[in-house]
Design an enzyme around this catalytic site. Structure first.
Site, PDB file in Angstrom:
ATOM      1  N   GLU A  58      37.523  46.648  32.435  1.00  0.00           N
ATOM      2  CA  GLU A  58      37.706  47.873  31.656  1.00  0.00           C
ATOM      3  C   GLU A  58      38.770  47.735  30.577  1.00  0.00           C
ATOM      4  O   GLU A  58      38.580  48.209  29.450  1.00  0.00           O
ATOM      5  CB  GLU A  58      38.048  49.044  32.588  1.00  0.00           C
ATOM      6  CG  GLU A  58      36.873  49.596  33.361  1.00  0.00           C
ATOM      7  CD  GLU A  58      36.495  48.753  34.561  1.00  0.00           C
ATOM      8  OE1 GLU A  58      35.416  48.985  35.153  1.00  0.00           O
ATOM      9  OE2 GLU A  58      37.292  47.840  34.907  1.00  0.00           O
ATOM     10  N   HIS A 127      38.171  57.209  44.035  1.00  0.00           N
ATOM     11  CA  HIS A 127      37.058  57.502  43.135  1.00  0.00           C
ATOM     12  C   HIS A 127      36.816  58.995  42.989  1.00  0.00           C
ATOM     13  O   HIS A 127      35.710  59.399  42.629  1.00  0.00           O
ATOM     14  CB  HIS A 127      35.778  56.830  43.642  1.00  0.00           C
ATOM     15  CG  HIS A 127      35.820  55.345  43.604  1.00  0.00           C
ATOM     16  ND1 HIS A 127      34.859  54.562  44.231  1.00  0.00           N
ATOM     17  CD2 HIS A 127      36.690  54.487  43.027  1.00  0.00           C
ATOM     18  CE1 HIS A 127      35.153  53.278  44.035  1.00  0.00           C
ATOM     19  NE2 HIS A 127      36.258  53.214  43.313  1.00  0.00           N
TER      20      HIS A 127
END
Length: 383
Positions: A58, A127
């Site tokens: 990322e 998450h």
């Protein structure tokens, strides 16, 4: 009718056609059509140069997107989830958000970062975070948190065309939701202004302000309360930064009550920011009761379903105490103890917590319920 997923897909397709400087990049966005199928068919239609997969890095591909934007392109950088974007937060904050200022306005960074935000189901603590308040606190970014299919299409198109870096916070649970689309929204010229909230439902008794899927929670609560003779005004924020303070203030001045609803943590959240702005504005003098916030529990999200359930209101634990601390003379109000008990009995998960909170907030002054007792029983702070 159109699903939120298809609305996002249509926005991407139209912008890729509209401007050849636009391209889409991210993990599995091309050959796999996206982890959530938001980019379905785009790779086949536009090819490898416009829609391409990235490695699982990322920070690396977010940096590529920022550099491409500095060079004059208009990248759309997808994170499979905004939780993974924590690896790239230096690129988003220090490179994307600050470069225009640090270059004295010479280097714009027209990049759009998008992906699902907030808690889904069974994905545990790492998450399940809402990043609206995180990125909403950073000058130089525009932060969008859409609710409906029209929101998603119109605001994503506006984000891609915007000269500033935009954080676009979708919601995984909303992707399959089918919602109405107006004829105007079906047009490829449809755009929605960034920084403008929408009144989803008009009302005169209380203002409910939410963003993303919690607008649906507000609308559901408003529909239920309408059956009790209470008309709620539901404000869909749409944009976190810049926040449409004017719409919120006008609504509060009309209804004299405010509840904010969000999925993030309570401290320094979106609800906290709304509270501060209302208190600092002329709307403060119009409030007939303190502002109330409904938000996620102040702990990391558990994985186990039974634990997740326990994060939310458990009203049966204190319904009897509530009954015992009400006044015997409740005939002077339109809201009876039996009405409150009926809401308590039906309370389950996040959505119905709003119904119960409404009664605590809007009615307890007339029913003389012991607020300290409710605090001790975790009735007010445990969601």
């Amino acid at each position: 009718m159109m699903t939120v997923r298809d609305a996002l897909n249509e926005a991407l397709r139209e912008e890729l056609k509209h401007d050849d400087k636009v391209f889409l990049m991210g993990e599995e966005v091309a050959l796999y059509d996206g982890a959530y199928k938001v980019s379905k068919g785009l790779h086949n239609e536009f090819g490898d140069r416009r829609v391409f997969d990235t490695p699982i890095t990322e920070m690396g591909f977010a940096g590529v997107a920022v550099g491409a934007a500095m060079a004059g392109l208009k990248p759309v950088c997808e994170f499979m989830t905004w939780n993974f974007a924590m690896q790239a937060i230096d690129q988003i904050i220090n490179s994307a958000a600050k470069t225009f200022y640090m270059s004295a306005g010479q280097v714009p960074v027209p990049v759009t970062f998008r992906g699902p935000n907030g808690a889904a189901a069974g994905v545990a603590a790492q998450h399940s975070q809402c990043f609206a308040a995180w990125y909403g606190s950073c000058p130089g970014l525009k932060v969008i948190s859409p609710y409906s299919a029209e929101d998603c299409k119109g605001l994503l198109k506006s984000a891609i065309r915007d000269p500033d870096p935009v954080v676009f916070l979708e919601n995984e649970i909303m992707y399959n939701e089918r919602m109405p689309m107006s004829d105007e929204a079906m047009s490829d010229t449809f755009l929605l202004p960034i920084g403008k909230a929408k009144i989803e439902r008009s009302g005169s008794h209380i203002t409910l302000v939410g963003h993303s899927r919690f607008v649906a929670v507000c609308l559901s609560a408003a529909e239920t309360l309408a059956g009790e003779g209470v008309e709620c005004e539901v404000v869909n924020l749409r944009t976190i930064r810049p926040m449409d303070e004017e719409t919120i203030i006008k609504s509060v001045m009309k209804t004299h009550h405010l509840i904010t609803v969000e999925g993030g943590w309570p401290q320094s959240g979106i609800g906290s920011e709304i509270c501060a702005r209302v208190i600092e504005s002329t709307a403060f003098d119009y409030l007939d009761a303190p502002v109330q916030r409904i938000c996620g529990a102040d702990i990391p999200m558990p994985y186990a379903k039974s634990w997740r359930i326990n994060l939310y209101l458990r009203p049966r634990m204190w319904s009897e105490q509530l009954k015992g601390h009400s006044t015997s003379n409740d005939t002077n109000t339109n809201f009876s103890i039996s009405q409150i008990e009926r809401f308590i009995a039906s309370c389950f998960f996040f959505e119905n917590a709003l119904y119960v909170r409404f009664y605590f907030y809007f009615v307890t002054s007339e029913l003389d319920i012991d607020i300290n007792l409710l605090h001790k029983c975790n009735a007010i702070n445990t969601i």
